[in-house]
Scaffold this motif. Structure first.
Motif, PDB file in Angstrom:
ATOM      1  N   SER A 174       0.834  -1.211   0.000  1.00 18.70           N
ATOM      2  CA  SER A 174       0.000   0.000   0.000  1.00 18.70           C
ATOM      3  C   SER A 174       0.865   1.255   0.000  1.00 18.70           C
ATOM      4  N   GLU A 179      -0.124   5.136  -1.001  1.00 19.03           N
ATOM      5  CA  GLU A 179      -0.958   5.414   0.171  1.00 19.03           C
ATOM      6  C   GLU A 179      -0.038   5.701   1.360  1.00 19.03           C
ATOM      7  N   SER A 181      -0.462   7.059   4.149  1.00 16.08           N
ATOM      8  CA  SER A 181      -1.002   6.890   5.501  1.00 16.08           C
ATOM      9  C   SER A 181      -1.076   5.418   5.910  1.00 16.08           C
ATOM     10  N   ALA A 182      -0.551   4.519   5.090  1.00 21.53           N
ATOM     11  CA  ALA A 182      -0.622   3.087   5.397  1.00 21.53           C
ATOM     12  C   ALA A 182       0.205   2.770   6.633  1.00 21.53           C
TER      13      ALA A 182
END
Length: 409
Positions: A174, A179, A181-182
């Motif tokens: 991710s 992403e 904020s994974a």
């Protein structure tokens, strides 16, 4: 903290211990000393009661053995105490081994057979016909089922470990897909948990750096529009009347814009390149003297100390400190170069009110400006970047900025 390899090792040991315990119990039940052997001993005594005495003729013993084996569909043989055959029914059976004193399994030609010693010394051997299950094979089947049960029981332990690794892999994928904020959930206190914590720290740092770069670009765009707008207005006014004052302001705006672009490019290069372009011996006091000569009310004091680094970056660091003191402080400006046990300290102080304690770290953030002074807010951020690139650090204390650089080794 329980190590991962220790948990796996203990799980294997526990499985082996459970398997060994269950196998021992099964062997106790089905082995030579178990209840089955006692049943065979009872059967041997009953057989002796049905057979003629040991001294009876062989024809009588043969007839009695045939009567005993009627409807059993088994191979049975009777041996004298010296292992010589006395009577037999069905396929031939091997005699018990010489020197054997107890009954038990006979594993020789024709398949396994069970032999028991009668109280009068004779031996009775029996073997189930082919197609019937033998006790050893049943025992092996039970052990196989037990091994299967241990494997099924160990599956949840292994699955719990692999599931954490799969979640960590999903978090990495991710993050790689953009992403930022994974994050992954930290479970346990082993190496996998440490890896999850390291991943979360790295992901947080990446998100912070990307956010800083986005903020840098956004602020740079905003800061570049201000001097450009003033230049555009000044150019329009110069068409009608080229006053000297307007021309001076235009030149100042152009210089400010050039300095801002130069600082943005330098900050981007320092972020992208981890090694110094040039590394040589630099006399820090001489470099500071050259920069102090460009400013009024700048006094220099200290001792000649040599550091190793990029002279252009070190010069830019000193110039930014002097420019900051000139813009946001008050004269006089005092520059000092001193030697400590482990570092070389460059100190730039001014006669201003100083920086509040709550702002002493924020002043090193890109585009942060205390008050309404001029400048883009990149100068002190570059000072810290250059200091750290040389293995040092920069911090503020009152109206002074101190840069600590490692000694040349």
């Amino acid at each position: 903290m329980r190590r991962l390899y220790l948990r796996i090792y203990l799980a294997v040991l526990a499985s082996l211990a459970a398997f060994a315990l269950a196998a021992g119990l099964l062997w106790r039940a089905f082995g030579e000393d178990g209840p089955w052997s006692q049943a065979y001993e009872v059967a041997a005594k009953l057989a002796q009661n049905a057979l003629p005495p040991a001294g009876a003729p062989r024809t009588e013993q043969q007839a009695a053995l045939e009567k005993l084996a009627a409807n059993l569909r088994a191979d049975i043989a009777l041996f004298a105490p010296d292992r010589s055959p006395l009577a037999a029914v069905g396929a031939p059976l091997p005699a018990p081994e010489a020197g054997r004193e107890r009954g038990g399994w006979i594993h020789r030609w024709g398949g396994p057979a069970w032999a028991v010693r009668l109280p009068d010394g004779r031996w009775l051997a029996a073997r189930a016909p082919r197609g019937h299950a033998h006790a050893p094979y049943g025992l092996f089947l039970v052990l196989a089922l037990l091994a299967l049960a241990v494997g099924v029981g160990a599956y949840p332990v292994v699955r719990r470990l692999t599931s954490r690794l799969e979640r960590l892999q999903a978090g990495v994928e991710s993050l790689g897909a953009g992403e930022l904020s994974a994050r992954v959930r930290v479970e346990g206190h082993d190496e996998v948990a440490q890896l999850a914590e390291s991943f979360n720290r790295a992901a947080g740092r990446i998100e912070e750096l990307v956010g800083a770069h986005k903020s840098l670009l956004a602020n740079a765009s905003h800061e570049l529009r201000t001097p450009l707008a003033r230049i555009r207005m000044a150019v329009e006014l110069m068409k009608e009347n080229a006053e000297p004052k307007r021309k001076a302001e235009l030149e100042q705006d152009i210089a400010e814009l050039d300095a801002l672009i130069d600082e943005i490019l330098l900050a981007s290069r320092l972020d992208a390149v981890k090694d110094l372009d040039t590394s040589e011996e630099v006399d820090l006091l001489a470099l500071a003297a050259e920069e102090c000569a460009r400013y009024d009310n700048a006094a220099l004091d200290g001792q000649s100390v040599t550091v190793r680094g990029d002279p252009r970056l070190l010069r830019r660091m000193i110039r930014n400190l002097l420019e900051n003191a000139k813009r946001h402080g008050a004269p006089p400006i005092e520059v000092g170069v001193s030697l400590t046990a482990e570092n070389v300290e460059l100190t730039v102080c001014d006669g201003g009110a100083g920086i509040p304690e709550s702002e002493r770290e924020r002043v090193f953030e890109p585009f942060h400006r205390a008050g309404a002074g001029r400048g883009a807010g990149l100068g002190l951020a570059l000072v810290r970047q250059i200091a750290r690139r040389h293995g040092g650090e920069a911090h503020a204390r009152g109206s002074c900025f101190i840069v600590a650089l490692p000694l040349k080794r």
